[in-house]
Design a protein around this motif. Structure first.
Motif, short mmCIF file in Angstrom:
data_model
loop_
_atom_site.label_atom_id
_atom_site.label_comp_id
_atom_site.label_asym_id
_atom_site.label_seq_id
_atom_site.Cartn_x
_atom_site.Cartn_y
_atom_site.Cartn_z
N LEU A 1 0.84 -1.19 0.00
CA LEU A 1 0.00 0.00 0.00
C LEU A 1 0.88 1.24 0.00
CD1 LEU A 1 -2.92 1.10 0.18
CD2 LEU A 1 -2.62 1.11 2.67
N GLN A 2 0.66 2.11 -0.99
CA GLN A 2 1.41 3.36 -1.09
C GLN A 2 0.51 4.53 -0.68
OE1 GLN A 2 4.85 2.55 -4.36
NE2 GLN A 2 3.05 3.59 -5.13
N PHE A 3 0.98 5.27 0.30
CA PHE A 3 0.27 6.47 0.77
C PHE A 3 0.08 7.45 -0.36
CE2 PHE A 3 0.39 10.71 2.76
CZ PHE A 3 -0.54 10.58 3.77
N SER A 4 1.11 7.56 -1.18
CA SER A 4 1.09 8.47 -2.32
C SER A 4 2.03 7.94 -3.38
CB SER A 4 1.51 9.88 -1.90
OG SER A 4 1.68 10.72 -3.01
N ASP A 5 1.74 8.24 -4.64
CA ASP A 5 2.64 7.88 -5.73
C ASP A 5 3.59 9.00 -6.09
OD1 ASP A 5 1.21 5.52 -5.78
OD2 ASP A 5 1.18 5.41 -7.96
N LYS A 6 3.49 10.11 -5.38
CA LYS A 6 4.42 11.21 -5.59
C LYS A 6 4.91 11.68 -4.23
CE LYS A 6 0.81 14.80 -5.71
NZ LYS A 6 0.21 15.88 -6.54
N SER A 7 5.94 12.51 -4.23
CA SER A 7 6.51 12.96 -2.97
C SER A 7 5.47 13.68 -2.13
CB SER A 7 7.68 13.91 -3.23
OG SER A 7 8.12 14.51 -2.02
N GLN A 8 5.55 13.47 -0.84
CA GLN A 8 4.68 14.17 0.10
C GLN A 8 4.77 15.68 -0.06
OE1 GLN A 8 5.00 12.92 4.28
NE2 GLN A 8 4.92 15.06 4.89
N LEU A 9 5.93 16.17 -0.53
CA LEU A 9 6.10 17.60 -0.71
C LEU A 9 5.28 18.14 -1.87
CD1 LEU A 9 9.96 18.04 -0.20
CD2 LEU A 9 8.13 18.39 1.47
N GLY A 10 4.68 17.23 -2.66
CA GLY A 10 4.02 17.65 -3.89
C GLY A 10 2.56 18.02 -3.76
N GLY A 11 2.01 18.09 -2.55
CA GLY A 11 0.61 18.44 -2.46
C GLY A 11 0.07 18.38 -1.05
N ASP A 12 -1.24 18.46 -0.94
CA ASP A 12 -1.95 18.42 0.34
C ASP A 12 -1.85 17.02 0.93
OD1 ASP A 12 -3.73 18.49 2.43
OD2 ASP A 12 -5.50 18.90 1.20
N ILE A 13 -1.24 16.89 2.10
CA ILE A 13 -0.98 15.57 2.69
C ILE A 13 -2.27 14.83 3.03
CG2 ILE A 13 -0.82 16.39 5.06
CD1 ILE A 13 1.45 14.42 5.49
N THR A 14 -3.39 15.53 3.12
CA THR A 14 -4.65 14.87 3.42
C THR A 14 -5.30 14.26 2.18
OG1 THR A 14 -6.04 16.84 3.09
CG2 THR A 14 -5.07 16.52 5.28
N ASN A 15 -4.75 14.52 1.01
CA ASN A 15 -5.43 14.09 -0.21
C ASN A 15 -4.42 13.79 -1.33
OD1 ASN A 15 -7.78 13.50 -1.71
ND2 ASN A 15 -7.78 15.55 -2.61
N LEU A 16 -3.42 12.97 -1.02
CA LEU A 16 -2.42 12.60 -2.02
C LEU A 16 -2.85 11.30 -2.71
CD1 LEU A 16 0.86 13.29 0.00
CD2 LEU A 16 -0.11 14.68 -1.83
N PRO A 17 -2.71 11.20 -4.03
CA PRO A 17 -3.14 10.00 -4.75
C PRO A 17 -2.25 8.81 -4.47
CG PRO A 17 -2.04 11.51 -6.24
CD PRO A 17 -2.15 12.23 -4.94
N GLY A 18 -2.80 7.77 -3.85
CA GLY A 18 -2.04 6.57 -3.51
C GLY A 18 -2.39 5.42 -4.43
N SER A 19 -1.83 4.24 -4.12
CA SER A 19 -2.05 3.08 -4.97
C SER A 19 -1.86 1.79 -4.19
CB SER A 19 -1.12 3.10 -6.18
OG SER A 19 0.24 3.07 -5.78
N LEU A 20 -2.33 0.69 -4.78
CA LEU A 20 -2.16 -0.65 -4.22
C LEU A 20 -1.48 -1.51 -5.28
CD1 LEU A 20 -2.72 -2.80 -2.04
CD2 LEU A 20 -4.95 -3.18 -3.14
N ILE A 21 -0.35 -2.11 -4.90
CA ILE A 21 0.46 -2.90 -5.82
C ILE A 21 0.56 -4.32 -5.30
CG2 ILE A 21 2.74 -3.14 -6.88
CD1 ILE A 21 3.04 -0.08 -6.51
N GLU A 22 0.37 -5.27 -6.20
CA GLU A 22 0.52 -6.69 -5.87
C GLU A 22 1.81 -7.21 -6.46
OE1 GLU A 22 -2.72 -9.94 -6.46
OE2 GLU A 22 -1.40 -10.03 -8.21
#
Length: 447
Positions: free
Chosen positions: A340-361
């Motif tokens: 589980l990825q909290f975000s696919d981009k650096s935390q510095l790149g946006g609002d920490i409450t709404n960063l686009p994450g992902s699920l990888i198998e």
């Protein structure tokens, strides 16, 4: 609060049709419960109930600067709890008014109840976080900390509190056996005191227990503040700690013009920089080893997060790399590693409450497949579990007051045959008989 079970989106994401890729993938996200503040770890209990850790939003008590928030103050309150969703859909909060720390006035970045897990007998164990210098927790730890020196950078950046400014949160930074009916707590291990006296990674004296895994008679805890992984006998008789190594990046990996806060980075010869691992997720693999995923510390570079394997020799070895901001791991009953990825981009790149994450198998043969890509419903996701129904459950929107939710992920995947990773892992996770991080199926059989 009643159970809310409805489709998060009516769309089924078909990458082959939309993007023209060789993979045929579909994912539907269904919301199970929402309204959780700084949602963290999840687990299914022996009766099939879903438990969600709610670290809370702190309060108007004393404050301390925290490396987790780039030294913005986090302040104490009694706003943490456990959210319980019963099989019949009834939702309630238990362990109410538990100690909590969070940024003020936003209520973001909460630390309180972080995770709950159950052993094979159905006993419950509770992990509490902290996110700062453990000497600030209470007068006892402040006095203990006065007997041990702190690194000069830490003294300059976030020194100890004065006695009148301690947080008065003695329940934080610990592992407990908990009676969920009475709320009684039996402390098994105190990470705050251990960090003060041992400082296992030899860096800043900081603790933030973040993730709990139970296998057999042992609890496995990853400490994102201490950069460590712990093995602790559930009866408290033995404990062992393993430091997770720092990540080395080039100064060219830093964003242009970035102002570096003091005390966070170690500059090395040759234009290299050492950043803290910040481990945030752990899982027991089918081979019995502990797998630890890292978030990576400031400046939170994308694509630099790794997964470590810790075997019988207790030495962390890089198992997989190329991830971004891992917050949790688990294995399914087919031996697939879910990342589980909290975000696919650096935390510095946006609002920490709404960063686009992902699920990888990651399949046993090493094939990587993105089950849920960024922009498709996972935002600042923070915890993962496999339910009794074999479905994947995720705590989503894990930062902010009342924003958190639990989603069920329904997937159908035909992986692209050519999609493989550079590391050969089939011999390590090829077994399909698995000791899962979340023991829900074992508990179901036991009851």
């Amino acid at each position: 609060m009643k159970l809310k079970s409805f489709a998060l989106t009516s769309l089924t994401f078909c990458f082959a049709a939309i993007c023209g890729t060789p993979n045929v993938q579909a994912a539907t996200l269904t919301k199970i419960v929402d309204g959780i503040s700084n949602a963290r770890g999840i687990s299914f209990g022996p009766d099939g109930s879903l438990y969600v850790a709610e670290p809370g939003i702190g309060g108007n008590g004393n404050c301390q600067p925290s490396p987790s928030t780039l030294f913005q103050p986090i302040c104490a309150g009694n706003t943490s709890s456990l959210v319980k969703v019963s099989p019949d859909g009834t939702t309630q909060r238990i362990l109410n008014n538990f100690e909590s720390l969070a940024e003020q006035p936003t209520g973001n970045q909460g630390a309180g109840i972080e995770d709950i897990q159950f052993d094979s007998q159905g006993n419950a164990y509770l992990l509490t976080g902290f996110a700062g210098y453990p000497g600030n927790r209470d007068l006892a730890t402040l006095n203990l900390g006065s007997q041990y020196p702190l690194p000069e950078k830490q003294l300059a950046t976030f020194p100890p509190s004065t006695p009148d400014k301690v947080l008065n949160t003695p329940l934080l930074g610990q592992l407990y056996k908990v009676d969920l009916k009475t709320g009684a707590l039996n402390s098994i291990f105190d990470f705050a005191k251990y960090e003060i006296t041992k400082n296992p990674d030899k860096g800043d004296v900081v603790t933030n227990p973040y993730d709990l895994t139970i296998n057999g008679d042992t609890a496995y805890v990853v400490d994102g503040g201490g950069n460590t992984a712990y093995k602790i006998k559930l009866d408290g008789s033995e404990s062992q700690v393993i430091a997770i190594p720092k990540t080395i990046i080039s100064d060219s990996d830093l964003p242009p013009g970035l102002q570096l806060p003091p005390g966070l980075l170690d500059e090395l010869p040759g234009g290299k920089i050492a950043i803290q691992a910040v481990p945030t997720g752990g899982a027991i693999g089918p081979d019995g080893a502990l797998y630890v995923g890292e978030y990576t510390g400031f400046p939170y570079p994308a694509g630099k997060s790794k997964i470590f394997r810790i075997g019988k020799d207790d030495k962390p070895e890089v198992f997989l790399d190329g991830f971004t901001h891992i917050t949790d791991l688990t294995f399914d009953d087919k031996g697939n590693l879910l990342v589980l990825q909290f975000s696919d981009k650096s935390q510095l790149g946006g609002d920490i409450t709404n960063l686009p994450g992902s699920l990888i198998e990651v399949a046993p043969d090493g094939t990587r497949t993105t089950l849920v890509a960024d922009g498709q419903g996972l935002d600042s996701a923070d915890g993962i579990d496999i339910g009794p129904d074999g479905k994947i459950y995720i705590t989503n929107r894990g930062v902010g007051p009342g924003l958190g939710e639990v989603l069920r992920v329904d997937t159908k995947v035909v992986p692209e045959p050519s999609s493989t990773i550079g590391l050969i892992v089939a011999g390590v996770i090829g077994a399909t008989s698995i000791l899962k991080r979340k023991r829900s199926k074992e508990l179901a059989k036991a009851n």
